[in-house]
Design an enzyme around this catalytic site. Structure first.
Site, PDB file in Angstrom:
ATOM      1  N   PHE A 150       0.822  -1.214   0.000  1.00  0.00           N
ATOM      2  CA  PHE A 150       0.000   0.000   0.000  1.00  0.00           C
ATOM      3  C   PHE A 150       0.856   1.264   0.000  1.00  0.00           C
ATOM      4  CE2 PHE A 150      -2.529   2.826   3.101  1.00  0.00           C
ATOM      5  CZ  PHE A 150      -3.034   3.596   2.062  1.00  0.00           C
ATOM      6  N   ASP A 168      12.873 -12.541   0.718  1.00  0.00           N
ATOM      7  CA  ASP A 168      12.504 -12.577   2.129  1.00  0.00           C
ATOM      8  C   ASP A 168      13.545 -11.799   2.926  1.00  0.00           C
ATOM      9  OD1 ASP A 168      11.961 -13.172   4.768  1.00  0.00           O
ATOM     10  OD2 ASP A 168      11.748 -15.329   4.451  1.00  0.00           O
ATOM     11  N   TYR A 204       1.873  -5.945  17.414  1.00  0.00           N
ATOM     12  CA  TYR A 204       2.367  -5.287  16.195  1.00  0.00           C
ATOM     13  C   TYR A 204       3.123  -4.003  16.561  1.00  0.00           C
ATOM     14  CZ  TYR A 204       2.159  -2.318  12.013  1.00  0.00           C
ATOM     15  OH  TYR A 204       2.478  -1.464  10.976  1.00  0.00           O
ATOM     16  N   LYS A 241       7.085  -2.708  16.151  1.00  0.00           N
ATOM     17  CA  LYS A 241       7.451  -1.440  15.508  1.00  0.00           C
ATOM     18  C   LYS A 241       8.384  -0.632  16.408  1.00  0.00           C
ATOM     19  CE  LYS A 241       5.647  -1.081  11.379  1.00  0.00           C
ATOM     20  NZ  LYS A 241       6.497  -0.791  10.208  1.00  0.00           N
ATOM     21  N   ALA A 281       0.393   8.346  11.088  1.00  0.00           N
ATOM     22  CA  ALA A 281      -0.790   8.007  11.895  1.00  0.00           C
ATOM     23  C   ALA A 281      -1.992   7.798  10.992  1.00  0.00           C
ATOM     24  CB  ALA A 281      -1.076   9.139  12.885  1.00  0.00           C
TER      25      ALA A 281
END
Length: 376
Positions: free
Chosen positions: A22, A63, A155, A159, A184
């Site tokens: 994305f 990968d 998650y 991060k 955000a």
């Protein structure tokens, strides 16, 4: 105002991890728009979607956690800049999240350090300072990172750990410069999390309900603005690189730093989906919307979580979603403005229009495809 190709020299050979995803493919597109002659390489687990037809872009399946294979590719390509956007979906299993976001990022850093990469820009997340006990009001980069037991989202913990590794690697060696961008609530064309869920709720008739009183400000960020911030960071790091071994003043420094990035237009939470629903054709007057209390919906979310857990399914509504829709969560982007020269290039309303239009076009294509098959 966005910097044009004529104002900024080409960043050289840029490698984008997750460049078919994305955010990644928007970065590739904007990079080519501003620097048509620059060389771009995309490294992704699968490079079958969101491919550019520009001959200056090359695609490589790989990968990140396979350091030897990644190093062999880097030795062949010799990229000068790495923009690291690759990450699993936040709902992926914990072991996958850690393997890619933490181990994969560390492996990528080591390969970049060993093969002469000059600038490394990492996609982090504004949620790294999310405290489940407190709302975020004009929060900035001085807020502490929240990971581990204090962080409800695994998650987000990955991060935090990945960003910390990236910033710790800055100037090791001295010619290797790093920074992190913390966006955000990203949305836009190709979004698979935010707008699709909101429009799905609209198509199911769920836009007739609202949780809470809609007095909580929330930040959403159009994807092209996030891509813009990444490219500004690349330019800033390369500018610093040319001046090595000197170190910028603390008030100007970009390398070794993290930057919160939003549209700079916090809105009351439910105003965002309402704008999206309006673009999709909603005409329901706000007076007809049912208000459901936060407390009631937390109980409903808890019951749905329990029922779906017993059935081995994922609930359409959980307590975290209820909490997010009622919490204040917006950020201060002054640091990005001062040091990167960041300014959103697409206003929030225009971004919503573009994102919704994209989804409606995709739905129309799918419907036409189904109709065509039936007529065969």
């Amino acid at each position: 105002m966005a910097l044009s190709s004529s104002q900024v020299p080409s960043p050289g050979h840029v490698l984008v991890t997750g460049g078919c995803g994305f955010l990644g493919h928007h970065i590739v597109d904007l990079l080519l728009e501003r620097h048509p002659q620059t060389r771009v390489s995309v490294l992704d687990l699968r490079t079958t979607s969101n491919r550019s037809s520009n001959p200056n872009v090359s695609y490589y399946d790989g990968d990140l956690t396979d350091k030897d294979a990644t190093k062999a590719l880097f030795q062949k390509l010799k990229p000068e800049v790495v923009i690291h956007t690759a990450s699993p979906h936040h709902t992926a299993k914990n072991e996958i999240l850690f393997k890619v976001n933490v181990d994969g990022t560390k492996a990528l850093l080591e390969v970049s350090q060993e093969t002469g990469v000059k600038a490394f820009v990492h996609t982090s997340s504004a949620s790294v300072i999310h405290n489940p006990e407190e709302e975020l009001v004009n929060a900035d980069e001085t807020y502490p990172l929240i990971a581990g037991k204090e962080q409800p989202e695994y998650y987000t913990s990955t991060k935090v750990w990945a960003e910390s590794a990236v910033l710790a690697a800055n100037r090791t060696p001295a010619s290797f410069l790093t920074c992190a961008i913390r966006p955000a609530g990203i949305f836009g064309e190709g979004d698979v999390q935010l707008l699709p869920k909101m429009l799905s709720a609209y198509f199911k008739g769920q836009h007739k309900f609202q949780i809470g009183e809609n007095q909580n400000l929330f930040d959403f960020t159009y994807v092209k603005n996030v891509a813009h911030a990444h490219l500004l960071a690349v330019v800033a790091l390369l500018t610093t690189h040319k001046k090595l071994p000197s170190i910028p003043l603390d008030t100007e420094r970009v390398d070794g730093e993290a930057f919160l990035v939003t549209n700079g237009q916090p809105v009351y939470f439910w105003d965002f989906p309402r704008q999206a629903w309006k673009e999709a054709g909603n005409t329901l007057p706000i007076e007809s919307v049912w208000h459901l209390s936060f407390g009631t919906m937390m109980v409903v979310g808890s019951l749905l979580e329990l029922a779906c857990w017993l059935l081995g399914k994922t609930p359409n509504l959980n307590r975290q979603q209820v909490q997010y829709s009622c919490w204040t969560r917006y950020y201060n982007i002054d640091k990005a403005k001062r040091r990167l020269g960041y300014k959103p290039i697409v206003p929030l309303e225009e971004g919503i229009k573009r994102g919704v239009r994209y989804i409606l076009e995709q739905r129309e294509k799918e419907a036409n495809g189904v109709a065509a098959k039936k007529n065969l």
